[in-house]
Design an enzyme around this catalytic site. Structure first.
Site, PDB file in Angstrom:
ATOM      1  CB  CYS A 120      -0.955   0.106   1.321  1.00 43.66           C
ATOM      2  SG  CYS A 120      -2.344   1.106   1.031  1.00 43.66           S
ATOM      3  CE  LYS A 195      -7.605  -1.348   4.604  1.00 43.00           C
ATOM      4  NZ  LYS A 195      -6.129  -0.763   4.294  1.00 43.00           N
ATOM      5  CD  GLU A 233     -13.916  -4.389  -4.202  1.00 43.85           C
ATOM      6  OE1 GLU A 233     -13.030  -4.881  -4.587  1.00 43.85           O
ATOM      7  OE2 GLU A 233     -14.246  -3.062  -4.229  1.00 43.85           O
ATOM      8  CE  LYS A 248      -7.210  -3.704   7.668  1.00 42.74           C
ATOM      9  NZ  LYS A 248      -6.246  -2.969   6.780  1.00 42.74           N
ATOM     10  CE1 TYR A 313      -1.051  -5.179  14.498  1.00 44.19           C
ATOM     11  CE2 TYR A 313      -3.390  -5.108  14.578  1.00 44.19           C
ATOM     12  CZ  TYR A 313      -2.241  -4.807  14.073  1.00 44.19           C
ATOM     13  OH  TYR A 313      -2.392  -4.057  12.735  1.00 44.19           O
TER      14      TYR A 313
HETATM   15  C1  PBG Z   1      -3.286   0.234   4.923  1.00 48.29           C
HETATM   16  C2  PBG Z   1      -3.710  -0.751   5.847  1.00 48.29           C
HETATM   17  C3  PBG Z   1      -4.311  -0.274   7.246  1.00 48.29           C
HETATM   18  C4  PBG Z   1      -4.476  -1.325   7.987  1.00 48.29           C
HETATM   19  C5  PBG Z   1      -3.704  -2.243   7.226  1.00 48.29           C
HETATM   20  N1  PBG Z   1      -3.218  -1.797   6.055  1.00 48.29           N
HETATM   21  C6  PBG Z   1      -5.185   0.801   7.651  1.00 48.29           C
HETATM   22  C7  PBG Z   1      -5.746   1.746   6.663  1.00 48.29           C
HETATM   23  O1  PBG Z   1      -6.540   1.520   5.744  1.00 48.29           O
HETATM   24  O2  PBG Z   1      -6.095   2.935   7.381  1.00 48.29           O
HETATM   25  C8  PBG Z   1      -5.222  -1.531   9.312  1.00 48.29           C
HETATM   26  C9  PBG Z   1      -4.694  -2.544  10.025  1.00 48.29           C
HETATM   27  C10 PBG Z   1      -5.018  -2.312  11.449  1.00 48.29           C
HETATM   28  O3  PBG Z   1      -5.795  -1.383  11.737  1.00 48.29           O
HETATM   29  O4  PBG Z   1      -4.647  -3.433  12.278  1.00 48.29           O
HETATM   30  N2  PBG Z   1      -2.283   0.098   4.252  1.00 48.29           N
END
Ligand code: PBG
Length: 328
Positions: A120, A195, A233, A248, A313
């Site tokens: 990302c 997501k 998606e 997610k 985590y």
């Molecule tokens: C974006 C990304 C995010 C998370 C993982 N990859 C955050 C977002 O979209 O702002 C979130 C992971 C989490 O909240 O533990 N690269």
């Protein structure tokens, strides 16, 4: 058959019997451990909004990944905290970027663990959006090339799996094509297929220093009210070449996990995100909730909904709890 012939409590008598009829299992091998890697040496800096989660420099990251592996966690996913950011997120596709160096070091020093790189731009752009900006808007097609370059550089550095989390349209196809052209057809794509635009990413954005400077992510991440759209998606990502699809966040989206599981045959992952972690930790710190039980109950619910893999985590702690229930 009804009461008194039927007595559901019969099968709940004692641990052994309960274990025999348990429908869902949770094992360390289901877990993937997210980690944040930063510049420097000897760094383990706790993230204030995520007690127990740290920024690691490459050297301390190696120790953390070894410890996770030795506790039975089979995979880690890396997020980078680069020293500097720019408009086009160049740290994401710099061969000497922080995640690239971490991958190379881990590949050499910690065999026996699957290395996943989050793909990302938001951690690497100075504006904090997941793609390049054009006229204040996140431009889809110009971002695809940068994401593909990032995935390629992670794969070259040692990533076994690349995991695009940006939610641009067409990114799985762009990444697959770029990897294949480079002879990296064995690199797996785990796509963050569904997501959602979620408040539960709050602590992560502090952790990754990736909150957007202006606006929000609603123009590319999904509306929490939509379920059918998630199935579209996921179908699109599988069509484009995703090997594993992810939903997610996890806990507020268990219905989506279930529907994806029922509709598709590829492995399904779910991300137990930062906000889900921090809420539980905060409540446990206040003595309002039993931490070990709440962790295992949450993760079991994600498995029960149909996830094969869980990014969490809590991976190390849960692996310990599952291996030595009494000690943990
Ligand atoms: C974006 C990304 C995010 C998370 C993982 N990859 C955050 C977002 O979209 O702002 C979130 C992971 C989490 O909240 O533990 N690269």
């Amino acid at each position: 058959m009804s009461f008194p012939v039927s007595r559901p409590r019969r099968l709940r008598r004692g641990d052994l019997l309960r274990t025999m009829v348990r429908e869902t299992d949770l094992a360390p091998s289901d877990l993937i451990y997210p980690l944040f890697v930063c510049e420097g040496k000897g760094v383990t800096k706790e993230i204030p909004s995520m007690p127990g989660v740290h920024h690691h420099s490459v050297d301390t990251l190696i120790d953390e990944v070894k410890a996770a592996r030795d506790e039975g966690v089979p995979g880690v996913i890396l997020f980078g905290i680069p020293a500097s950011k720019d408009a086009r997120g160049s740290g994401a596709y710099d061969a000497q970027g922080i995640v690239q160096r971490a991958l190379t070091a881990l590949k050499e020093k910690v065999p026996g663990v699957v290395l996943i790189a989050d793909v990302c731009l938001c951690e690497y752009t100075d504006h904090g959006h997941c793609g390049v900006l054009e006229g204040g808007d996140v431009a889809n097609d110009p971002t695809l090339d940068l994401l593909a370059r990032s995935a390629l550089s992670f794969a070259r550095a040692g990533a076994d799996i690349v995991a695009p989390s940006d939610m641009m349209d067409g990114r799985v196809a762009a990444i697959r094509r770029t990897l294949d052209e480079a002879g990296l057809e064995k690199t797996v794509i785990l796509s963050y297929a569904a997501k959602y635009s979620s408040a539960f990413y709050g602590p992560f954005r502090e952790a990754a220093e990736s909150a957007p400077r202006s606006g929000d992510r609603k123009g590319y991440q999904m509306d929490p009210a939509n379920a059918r759209e998630a199935l579209r998606e996921v179908a699109a990502d599988i069509e484009e070449g995703a090997d594993i699809v992810m939903v997610k966040p996890a806990l507020a989206y268990l219905d989506i996990v279930r529907q994806v599981r029922d509709r598709f045959d590829v492995p399904v992952a779910a991300y137990n995100v930062s906000g889900e972690y921090s809420m539980l930790v905060a409540a446990a710190e206040r003595g309002w909730i039993d931490r070990p039980r709440a962790i295992l109950e949450s993760l079991t619910s994600i498995r029960r909904a149909g996830a094969d893999l869980i990014l969490t985590y809590f991976a190390r702690e849960a692996a310990r709890l599952l291996t030595h229930p009494a000690k943990a």
